[in-house]
Structures are given as structure tokens and as C-alpha cells.
Enzyme design. Structure first.
Site, short mmCIF file in Angstrom:
data_model
loop_
_atom_site.label_atom_id
_atom_site.label_comp_id
_atom_site.label_asym_id
_atom_site.label_seq_id
_atom_site.Cartn_x
_atom_site.Cartn_y
_atom_site.Cartn_z
N ARG A 60 10.18 -43.80 61.63
CA ARG A 60 9.65 -45.06 62.17
C ARG A 60 10.21 -45.57 63.51
O ARG A 60 9.53 -46.26 64.21
CB ARG A 60 10.17 -46.22 61.15
CG ARG A 60 10.03 -47.61 61.46
CD ARG A 60 10.13 -48.61 60.41
NE ARG A 60 11.52 -48.32 59.68
CZ ARG A 60 12.62 -49.16 60.13
NH1 ARG A 60 12.47 -49.55 61.14
NH2 ARG A 60 13.73 -48.79 59.42
N TYR A 113 -11.28 -59.59 72.78
CA TYR A 113 -11.76 -59.07 71.36
C TYR A 113 -11.76 -60.12 70.30
O TYR A 113 -10.61 -60.82 70.08
CB TYR A 113 -10.97 -57.95 71.47
CG TYR A 113 -11.17 -57.02 70.05
CD1 TYR A 113 -12.56 -56.70 69.54
CD2 TYR A 113 -9.85 -56.73 69.25
CE1 TYR A 113 -12.57 -55.92 68.42
CE2 TYR A 113 -10.07 -56.00 68.10
CZ TYR A 113 -11.52 -55.63 67.66
OH TYR A 113 -11.45 -54.93 66.50
#
Length: 391
Positions: A60, A113
Site C-alpha cells: 500500500r 472532465y
């Protein structure tokens, strides 16, 4: 910012080199799929956990493949550092959340976007962060929207899908000294044709599944910028769990090696397609910065001297029939930047999250199609398009 010592094509082709000790080394980087790493003693573990030494310890927190990709992307964008993430939206979210807090204000281009628009308009207000949307090509409108609590201006170097071109150097001048950071989504351009950091951007983001990887087979995002800003984004990203997979990082590195070559072909083909479409009677409008009728044509020519990438949009009479006529030759796909040409329907895909009235106000109509022009032979490509238009 000083120009990198090598041309971008060389930097991209050599992405990942220099990370190995002397001797026989793999020419292509292996995939490091291990989720955890062992250490010989507590001191070695502490050096890795504290960041004193750059050593992987847990998936991670990053992988060797991600670290190689980060070095490559920072070099290509000409920034101090880079951070890769699980998606383009994970990258933008980490970047924004690392510099914004409750009570802060954002100014953003209304043409961003659609999912970025939704993040700014719907998600961040739940955290006490407000956004004012403006036309980023209107410098006075941008300046009028700035408040004492404004911390960030977010724009796109080439907007999706209408390819408008904000004046980034002048925007940077307007916000510099006011405690406002300039964030630029450079996905439509790629560093092969434009480097926002050279024009005053503090943060540069990409969806790497587009031009950076280039083959519709890898997914992720990246934040590039000053080392301190990227480090803050890395902390947020790690806590939120938006880690890019080792395989996606490795695949992106493979695509990145041909970025310079691909972008030359994309840019040249898109210009040729735009030149043909703009003169066709069935085409009501064409949006491409290389056309003299584009509202920011002169600015685009100055900022993008080596081409504009492979994107354009066109308003075509009876768009559904045009799409159908291209079936089996040019795919209808809700993404972009593959080596093959694809069509997209912004009304129902990229900007679906915007209210209908806002879509129409921005010029995104049901008849607008976006073309991501590939690297095919231009004669073959134009032949397919002209045949479909004649049908």
C-alpha cells in the site's frame, strides 16, 4: 525550469534504467508482486519506515515498479517528484485533499472532465470545500472569482472534449503571490507535447491509462510537482488506499517507452483529420487547436509548437448513423488515447455527471462526437471517415 538533459523521446525510451547495481541486469524491469518485504534487523526496518532510506516495505505504501514509474514521469514532466495512484481520479483526489481543508475555496474551469466536476461540485462541499466554476480562458473571470480563502486554481491544459486552451503562463502570473496553487490536468496533451510545470503549474496530474501507457491495458493516475506537495499527496493517498498495482505500473512503463514516437503520429494524424472534417458539408463544427478558426489558435501555436496530441471533437449531422457506419472499423469506446482511433460520445460518457443545462451551455450536445485519433496509416483512416460521412 531547466530543460532535461535528454530529449523526451530518449527519456521515455530509457524509463526505468539506472536502478540496478553494476553487472548483468534485466533489460526489461521485472514485476515485483510481493505485498511485503522482510528486513534483517530493527534498524533497517526503521530506516525504511521513516523514509530515511528508499526501500519497499508494504504494498500500500508503494512498490519498486511504482517507484520506477514515478522517477520516469517526474523526469518527463520536468518536476521534482511524482506519485502514481490507482486511477486518474485517485491522483486528483489525493492532490486536492493534500492542499485543501474545510473553509478553503477552489476556482476551476467549468470545462473540466465530468467526474472532476462532480468531485468539486458534490464531494468536496461535504468536507466544507467550495468551488467556483468559471471560463478559464477568461482571465478577468478567473481573477474575479478569487477570494481570500482561495487555495487552488484547477484547469486542464487541453480541455475535454472541446480542446480549449487556457493561457497557463498568464493564469500562473495572476495567482502567483496570492497563496493560490495552480493545478493542471495534462492528460489530453502528455508531456510529449506540453509540460505545465514549465509554465507555472504547481501540480500536474494525468490519467496514465491514456497517452502515457497508450494501449488501453494499464490503469492509474499520477501527480507531479514540487517535492513537498507530492509528499503531502502521497500521505493522503496511502491513508485512503489508492495504491497503483505493480502490474499496472509495469505495463505503463512498457507503453511509456514509445510515448515520443506515438505522440508525433497521433498529432500529425489528428491535424490531418481535422483539416478534412472542417470542410465536409455534413460536419457542423470541428474543435481542434490546429485549425485557424479555433478561438485560441494563436495561443495554442505558441504553447504547443510540436503538435496538439491526437484529440479532436466534431458536431456531425445524424451522429448515430455516422457511428453505425464506422462499426467494425473505428470502435465506439468511453475512453481515449489508444494506438487505434476510437470514437466517444461525451454527452453520455465523460460529461454524463454534469446537469443537462450545463452540458448544453458548455457546447456539449447530443450530436458531439470526440475522436481519439490513432497512429494508423492516415490514408486508411481518412478513407474510413470519408466513407462513413458519405453514407
Amino acid at each position: 525550469m531547466p530543460r532535461p538533459p535528454y530529449d523526451l523521446t530518449t527519456l521515455a525510451a530509457r524509463a526505468g534504467e539506472g536502478a540496478w547495481p553494476p553487472g548483468s541486469v534485466p533489460l526489461a524491469e521485472p514485476i515485483y508482486q510481493s505485498t511485503v518485504y522482510a528486513f534483517p534487523d530493527l534498524d533497517a526496518l526503521e530506516r525504511a519506515m521513516s523514509g530515511e532510506e528508499s526501500a519497499p516495505f508494504y504494498y500500500r505504501n508503494g512498490t519498486p515498479n511504482a517507484a520506477t514509474l514515478e522517477r520516469a514521469l517526474a523526469a518527463l514532466e520536468g518536476t521534482e517528484a511524482a506519485l502514481v495512484a490507482a486511477s486518474g481520479m485517485a491522483a486528483i483526489s489525493a492532490a486536492l485533499l493534500s492542499v485543501l481543508a474545510a473553509g478553503d475555496h477552489v476556482v476551476a474551469d467549468a470545462r473540466v472532465y465530468g467526474v472532476t466536476y462532480a468531485l468539486l461540485a458534490e464531494e468536496l462541499p461535504r468536507l466544507g470545500i467550495r468551488t467556483t466554476f468559471v471560463d478559464a480562458c477568461d482571465l478577468e473571470a478567473v481573477e474575479a472569482a478569487l477570494r481570500p480563502e482561495t487555495r487552488l486554481l484547477h484547469v486542464e491544459s487541453l480541455t475535454n472534449p472541446l480542446l480549449t486552451v487556457p493561457d497557463l503562463p498568464r493564469l500562473a502570473e495572476r495567482v502567483r503571490g496570492r497563496g493560490v496553487l495552480l493545478s493542471v490536468d495534462n492528460t489530453f496533451a502528455s508531456p510529449a507535447v506540453f509540460r505545465p510545470a514549465e509554465h507555472g503549474a504547481d501540480l500536474v496530474t494525468h490519467s496514465v491509462s491514456k497517452y502515457l501507457s497508450g494501449h488501453s491495458n494499464a490503469f492509474g493516475g499520477v501527480v507531479c510537482g514540487r517535492a513537498d506537495l507530492v509528499a503531502a499527496a502521497r500521505t493522503r493517498l496511502t491513508r485512503l488506499g489508492g495504491t497503483m498495482s505493480a502490474f499496472d505500473a509495469w505495463m505503463t512503463l512498457q507503453g511509456l517507452k514509445t510515448l515520443g514516437l506515438r505522440m508525433r503520429a497521433h498529432s500529425g494524424n489528428a491535424q490531418a483529420v481535422a483539416d478534412v472534417l472542417v470542410n465536409h458539408p455534413r460536419v457542423r463544427a470541428v474543435y481542434h487547436p490546429g485549425l485557424s478558426g479555433h478561438p485560441q489558435f494563436e495561443r495554442a501555436a505558441e504553447l504547443f509548437p510540436h503538435g496538439f496530441g491526437g484529440m479532436l471533437a466534431a458536431d456531425i449531422a445524424d451522429a448515430p448513423a455516422f457511428v453505425q457506419a464506422l462499426a467494425g472499423r473505428i470502435p465506439l469506446a468511453p475512453s481515449l488515447a489508444d494506438v487505434v482511433t476510437t470514437l466517444s460520445w461525451p454527452w453520455g460518457t465523460s460529461h454524463r455527471a454534469l446537469p443537462e443545462a450545463e452540458r448544453r451551455r458548455l457546447g456539449i450536445t447530443p450530436g458531439l462526437l470526440r475522436l481519439s485519433v490513432g497512429i494508423e496509416d492516415i490514408g486508411d483512416l481518412l478513407g474510413d471517415l470519408e466513407e462513413a460521412l458519405a453514407g
